[in-house]
Design an enzyme around this catalytic site. Sequence first.
Site, PDB file in Angstrom:
ATOM      1  N   SER A 110       0.835  -1.198   0.000  1.00  0.00           N
ATOM      2  CA  SER A 110       0.000   0.000   0.000  1.00  0.00           C
ATOM      3  C   SER A 110       0.875   1.255   0.000  1.00  0.00           C
ATOM      4  O   SER A 110       1.792   1.380   0.801  1.00  0.00           O
ATOM      5  CB  SER A 110      -0.907  -0.028   1.224  1.00  0.00           C
ATOM      6  OG  SER A 110      -1.669   1.127   1.241  1.00  0.00           O
ATOM      7  N   GLY A 111       0.604   2.144  -0.898  1.00  0.00           N
ATOM      8  CA  GLY A 111       1.345   3.404  -0.961  1.00  0.00           C
ATOM      9  C   GLY A 111       2.585   3.322  -1.823  1.00  0.00           C
ATOM     10  O   GLY A 111       3.343   4.284  -1.928  1.00  0.00           O
ATOM     11  N   THR A 115      -1.522   2.645  -8.061  1.00  0.00           N
ATOM     12  CA  THR A 115      -2.602   3.352  -8.733  1.00  0.00           C
ATOM     13  C   THR A 115      -2.029   4.415  -9.668  1.00  0.00           C
ATOM     14  O   THR A 115      -2.475   4.576 -10.811  1.00  0.00           O
ATOM     15  CB  THR A 115      -3.542   3.983  -7.691  1.00  0.00           C
ATOM     16  OG1 THR A 115      -3.997   2.928  -6.859  1.00  0.00           O
ATOM     17  CG2 THR A 115      -4.710   4.657  -8.335  1.00  0.00           C
ATOM     18  N   ASN A 160      -1.238   5.458   3.167  1.00  0.00           N
ATOM     19  CA  ASN A 160      -1.398   6.133   1.871  1.00  0.00           C
ATOM     20  C   ASN A 160      -2.591   7.076   1.959  1.00  0.00           C
ATOM     21  O   ASN A 160      -3.677   6.672   2.372  1.00  0.00           O
ATOM     22  CB  ASN A 160      -1.627   5.049   0.791  1.00  0.00           C
ATOM     23  CG  ASN A 160      -1.763   5.647  -0.592  1.00  0.00           C
ATOM     24  OD1 ASN A 160      -1.731   6.866  -0.744  1.00  0.00           O
ATOM     25  ND2 ASN A 160      -1.911   4.800  -1.592  1.00  0.00           N
ATOM     26  N   SER A 163      -5.424   5.709  -0.639  1.00  0.00           N
ATOM     27  CA  SER A 163      -5.271   4.256  -0.728  1.00  0.00           C
ATOM     28  C   SER A 163      -6.492   3.644  -1.414  1.00  0.00           C
ATOM     29  O   SER A 163      -7.640   3.967  -1.085  1.00  0.00           O
ATOM     30  CB  SER A 163      -5.120   3.702   0.674  1.00  0.00           C
ATOM     31  OG  SER A 163      -4.918   2.317   0.596  1.00  0.00           O
ATOM     32  N   SER A 164      -6.217   2.761  -2.360  1.00  0.00           N
ATOM     33  CA  SER A 164      -7.331   2.095  -3.039  1.00  0.00           C
ATOM     34  C   SER A 164      -7.906   1.076  -2.073  1.00  0.00           C
ATOM     35  O   SER A 164      -7.183   0.204  -1.594  1.00  0.00           O
ATOM     36  CB  SER A 164      -6.839   1.365  -4.291  1.00  0.00           C
ATOM     37  OG  SER A 164      -6.007   2.196  -5.036  1.00  0.00           O
ATOM     38  N   GLY A 390      -2.629  -3.077  -2.240  1.00  0.00           N
ATOM     39  CA  GLY A 390      -1.312  -3.648  -1.963  1.00  0.00           C
ATOM     40  C   GLY A 390      -1.304  -4.465  -0.659  1.00  0.00           C
ATOM     41  O   GLY A 390      -2.241  -4.408   0.136  1.00  0.00           O
ATOM     42  N   GLU A 392      -0.877  -5.507   2.926  1.00  0.00           N
ATOM     43  CA  GLU A 392      -1.066  -4.629   4.079  1.00  0.00           C
ATOM     44  C   GLU A 392      -0.736  -5.326   5.377  1.00  0.00           C
ATOM     45  O   GLU A 392      -1.156  -6.462   5.607  1.00  0.00           O
ATOM     46  CB  GLU A 392      -2.524  -4.163   4.147  1.00  0.00           C
ATOM     47  CG  GLU A 392      -2.826  -3.024   3.206  1.00  0.00           C
ATOM     48  CD  GLU A 392      -4.274  -2.583   3.278  1.00  0.00           C
ATOM     49  OE1 GLU A 392      -4.579  -1.548   2.684  1.00  0.00           O
ATOM     50  OE2 GLU A 392      -5.095  -3.276   3.906  1.00  0.00           O
TER      51      GLU A 392
HETATM   52  N1  LIG Z   1       5.206   8.274  -9.931  1.00  0.00           N
HETATM   53  C1  LIG Z   1       4.837   9.040  -8.938  1.00  0.00           C
HETATM   54  N2  LIG Z   1       5.191  10.334  -8.921  1.00  0.00           N
HETATM   55  C2  LIG Z   1       4.817  11.122  -7.910  1.00  0.00           C
HETATM   56  N3  LIG Z   1       4.117  10.701  -6.847  1.00  0.00           N
HETATM   57  C3  LIG Z   1       3.755   9.411  -6.789  1.00  0.00           C
HETATM   58  C4  LIG Z   1       4.087   8.526  -7.838  1.00  0.00           C
HETATM   59  N4  LIG Z   1       3.589   7.315  -7.519  1.00  0.00           N
HETATM   60  C5  LIG Z   1       2.962   7.462  -6.313  1.00  0.00           C
HETATM   61  N5  LIG Z   1       3.050   8.728  -5.889  1.00  0.00           N
HETATM   62  C6  LIG Z   1       2.527   9.261  -4.632  1.00  0.00           C
HETATM   63  O1  LIG Z   1       2.268   8.204  -3.753  1.00  0.00           O
HETATM   64  C7  LIG Z   1       0.928   8.157  -3.371  1.00  0.00           C
HETATM   65  C8  LIG Z   1       0.441   6.736  -3.232  1.00  0.00           C
HETATM   66  O2  LIG Z   1       0.426   6.120  -4.487  1.00  0.00           O
HETATM   67  P1  LIG Z   1      -0.710   5.148  -4.912  1.00  0.00           P
HETATM   68  O3  LIG Z   1      -2.011   5.617  -4.464  1.00  0.00           O
HETATM   69  O4  LIG Z   1      -0.505   4.873  -6.311  1.00  0.00           O
HETATM   70  O5  LIG Z   1      -0.340   3.881  -4.060  1.00  0.00           O
HETATM   71  P2  LIG Z   1      -0.946   2.437  -4.186  1.00  0.00           P
HETATM   72  O6  LIG Z   1       0.174   1.529  -4.442  1.00  0.00           O
HETATM   73  O7  LIG Z   1      -2.043   2.453  -5.160  1.00  0.00           O
HETATM   74  O8  LIG Z   1      -1.490   2.188  -2.764  1.00  0.00           O
HETATM   75  P3  LIG Z   1      -2.765   1.381  -2.306  1.00  0.00           P
HETATM   76  O9  LIG Z   1      -2.407  -0.037  -2.381  1.00  0.00           O
HETATM   77  O10 LIG Z   1      -2.957   1.842  -0.955  1.00  0.00           O
HETATM   78  O11 LIG Z   1      -3.824   1.791  -3.227  1.00  0.00           O
HETATM   79  C9  LIG Z   1       0.176   8.922  -4.403  1.00  0.00           C
HETATM   80  O12 LIG Z   1      -0.954   9.529  -3.860  1.00  0.00           O
HETATM   81  C10 LIG Z   1       1.221   9.950  -4.830  1.00  0.00           C
HETATM   82  O13 LIG Z   1       1.165  11.057  -3.992  1.00  0.00           O
HETATM   83 MG   LIG Z   2      -3.946   2.258  -5.120  1.00  0.00          MG
END
Ligand SMILES: Nc1ncnc2c1ncn2[C@@H]1O[C@H](COP(=O)(O)OP(=O)(O)OP(=O)(O)O)[C@@H](O)[C@H]1O
Ligand SMILES: [Mg+2]
Length: 1107
Positions: A110-111, A115, A160, A163-164, A390, A392
């Site tokens: 997660s994070g 996404t 996050n 977070s999705s 992701g 957790e």
């Molecule tokens: N390539 C990137 N460039 C800039 N910021 C990023 C990038 N990837 C992720 N982030 C930052 O990290 C945060 C978390 O990313 P994201 O929501 O994609 O995580 P995730 O893997 O989908 O988590 P979860 O499993 O909780 O959904 C985003 O809100 C963003 O602020």
């Molecule tokens: Mg996500």
Amino acid sequence: MAKMEVKTSLLDDMIGVGDMVLLEPLNEDSFINNLKKRFDHNEVYTYIGSVVISINPYRSLPIYTPEKVEEYRNRNFYELSPHIFALSDEAYRSLRDQDKDQCILITGESGAGKTEASKLVMSYVAAVCGKGAEVNQVKEQLLQSNPVLEAFGNAKTVRNDNSSRFGKYMDIEFDFKGDPLGGVISNYLLEKSRVVKQPRGERNFHIFYQILSGASEEFLCKLKLERDFSRYNYLGLDSAKVNGVDDASNFRTVRNAMQIVGFMDHETQSVFEVVAAVLKLGNIEFKPESRANGLDESKIKDKNELKEICELTGIDQSVLERAFSFRTVEAKQEKVSTTLNVAQAYYARDALAKNLYSRLFSWLVTRINESIKAQTKVRKKVMGVLDIYGFEIFEDNSFEQFIINYCNEKLQQIFIELTLKEEQEEYIREGIEWTNIEYFNNAIICDLIENNQTGILAMLDEECLRPGTVTDDTFLEKLNQVCATHQHFESRMSKCSRFLNDTSLPHSCFRIQHYAGKVMYQVEGFVDKNNDLLYRDLSQAMWKANHSLIKALFPEGNPAKINLKRPPTAGSQFKASVATLMKNLQTKNPNYIRCIKPNDKKAAHIFNDALVCHQIRYLGLLENVRVRRAGYAFRQAYEPCLERYKMLCKQTWPHWRGPARAGVEVLFDELGIPEEEFSFGRSKIFIRNPRTLFKLEDLRKQRLEDLATLIEKIYRGWKCRTRFLLMKNSQIVIASWVRRYAQQKRYQKIKSSAIIVQSYIRGWKARKLLRELKHLKRCNEAATIIAAYWHGTQARRELKRLKEEARRKHAVAVIWAYWLGLKVRREYRKFFRANAGRKIYEFTLQRLMQKYFLEMKKKMPSLSPIDKNWPARPYLFLDSTHKELRRIFHLWRCKKYRDQFTDQQKLIYEEKLEASELFKDKKALYPASVGQPFQGAYLEISENPKYKKLKDAVDEKIIIAEVVNKINRANGKATSRIFLLTKNNVLLADQKNGTIKSEVPLGDVTKVSMSSQNDGFFAVHLKEGSEAATKGDFLLSSDHLIEMATKLYRTTLSQTKQKLNIEISDEFLVQFKQDKVCVKFIQGSQKNGNIPTCKRKNNRLLEVAVP
Ligand SMILES: Nc1ncnc2c1ncn2[C@@H]1O[C@H](COP(=O)(O)OP(=O)(O)OP(=O)(O)O)[C@@H](O)[C@H]1O
Ligand SMILES: [Mg+2]
């Protein structure tokens, strides 16, 4: 050269190593150091072969610009520095060009940025695929589905901020050209417990905060909401505001996105009404109320909120209120109603809120799918993008975490299967020598969870379905029994002595050693969450709502469709959908993005080695590199390989006739690639080191340039030659034309000169000939003249001689005659009397006259008076006689002619004679009238019954009855009238009915005037003071003017013994009542044919134009 700045290889300006396969030495430290070094230099992407490792930078980097998109577009995977765009491009191109369905698997905890990565992939594909209005709309809808789903499905967690809280798999569908057609989204298990309760430091789903911050006062009022977060029990208060997140503006974004995706206004409204209802449900509170049977019954504390919810959703308030207090259990057609205590009521409330929200979310996905569904039925190519929650590990992990981690476990397995296992198996398949690499296969953990008999999920289901009292503890007990010996399962209660003294493991928990680490799960709530029970009373209440969306969300509430079967448990549903997903993914070509989280603080620039090391370990990245390295970095089937590099060797270029493998062998041999660098498999060539590949690529590029130069050279040569040949041909054509022209001119000049010379010569010859001819002619003429003169002279001489001779003869004859006469006279003198000479003379004369008359008798002309013939006079002395005789003869024959006439004819001739005297040489009309017989009665007055009245009124003999035109004196127009002339009167009568209009005694007619021209106009002047004269004179016109005037003249003469005055003049006066008007005849045009026109010019002038 500017071109030099463009990166052509991954190796250009490399920070650390771009591909971990090239890392030397390879161990965990160097791996992490390499990542760290690159991370510090803003290089967040690194490859392991074709797998992309992505480290979350937690700040926006300038590497996602449209320019970057262009840079990576249509470039080779290893050409540029590692980037998520390179992977997207590779996947898109092999989908488009090689017709291979793709899936992009994004994993990480997660994070870690999954996404974000999925959005980057989608936006890259959208940017590079087809263009056009329709395609753009599809793209826009696909992209705009993200903000909607994120608003409803994402929340801030401790790990996050976005977070999705649901799993998402999106299939983007393309046509054969690679243009997007649409998409299908599948969602996996929304973490709905969040709706009613959030862990400390976390928030509920974004949409609740967005609606309260961003909706207008008016809209909030409509939804019966207040802006204050603290008013709502369901909204965790401690982190209502998230740094850097503008809920209000996000709300606008979401509404806009919903509109683009295709939500109708009423649908959007309904969605927000449900959201509002969920929020307000949290505010319903219950109090215990004792009942007669000693049991507590729950009652709603404050019904205001309930009332508003019911107004909002169109639910009958009493129905909902009852559903919160009673529960009906149906068993074998029996209904038993039990009261709910306060705790049960709260449970029911929360269950309703969770169900409402999670069903709304599923409905949203279905609705979006409806909008983005591909419209055509053509065969589609598919690119799937998987962004699932992701891995957790929280302080308190419950059923949701268990499910989420199970899903990640499955994904890891598919990764292992498709990369590590597949890689090794491929070597074996291809017959390449291979030393096995050990890697951790998590199939055993998957089995622990999903095994149909002994798996945790199966156990949970069994427990849920079991009759008797079921609690979370009985479930744990069961687990402890069945899984005690499993090496990845840990529990204090299990018989296994390993954990009896493990104080870190509470009694109410079990622990699983996941591939990504150990996770301790609180068993509390597992059974309930798996059952996912919603009291039927509540679902029926919802179904009864007067709100189409809510009604649709609870189809099982329809009493007509009561289903006593238990619905499938949440766990089994999830297991089934994960299995379908795995099956789906296995049919596609996988592309991996492995996301790594650099720190726990959501902060930029911090790289926590330990945290990264942990992730690298459980993601098995090192093994991944080892497998790649132990084996071969690159492989390709022989045909495409030969096709790609055949230009590097003379034998294989341009065509290799033998089998592809032999071609590749020749090629590699020719290029001198060391033998240890490659291996020939059964169908593929394996290249050990990426460097070899890069070298090949470089050589190819160089060679391509040479080939391009060659082609260019040949093309230029061909072009020049073609141009030259064209010019040469043109030159020949032009030259021939010029020569022809010059020759033509020369020829014309020569020709004209020749003509001139010729004409001179001819002239000269002709003149010479002429001179000769003239001379000859003159000679001839001269001879003739001389001959003529000579003949003339001779003739005259002869004539003179003959004349002389004749004169002499004549003289002789005369003398002879005189002599004879003298002799006769002398002889006969005695016989003659004195007047004999006279008598002879008279006799001779008589004889001559006799002869003359006899001759005349023979030559007499015809008796026609117009015969002008008369014989010529025979003797001069009869000249006067001859003339007289002619006159007498003419008179005689005229008399003879006249004598044949009847009286009638005589009268006609008299009249004609009269007319001749009156008009001959005076009126131009006259000659035309000579041939016309004078008929007088042109109209059959007596016979025509129409004129009976007229006939009765006139008892005298009618001399003329004819239609004339009476000229209107006011305007010169003509009216038809019958003109009657009797012995004593002139009458004018109406032509139609014969009514007499005017009657004038002949004695009152003083004069008739007419022009000298060729017209029939005439005026009848009346005696001044007479009765008839009061209306004035008549101006008439007739076709028989000459006849009429003549008859009028003759009748007047015979009746009044006075000659009628006939005035012929081109201008005469006519009395019109009091005025005298001048009638003037002029020469007119032939406009109206030969008819004269009469026009009143002014008071005193009437103009008649005679053509
Ligand atoms: N390539 C990137 N460039 C800039 N910021 C990023 C990038 N990837 C992720 N982030 C930052 O990290 C945060 C978390 O990313 P994201 O929501 O994609 O995580 P995730 O893997 O989908 O988590 P979860 O499993 O909780 O959904 C985003 O809100 C963003 O602020
Ligand atoms: Mg996500």
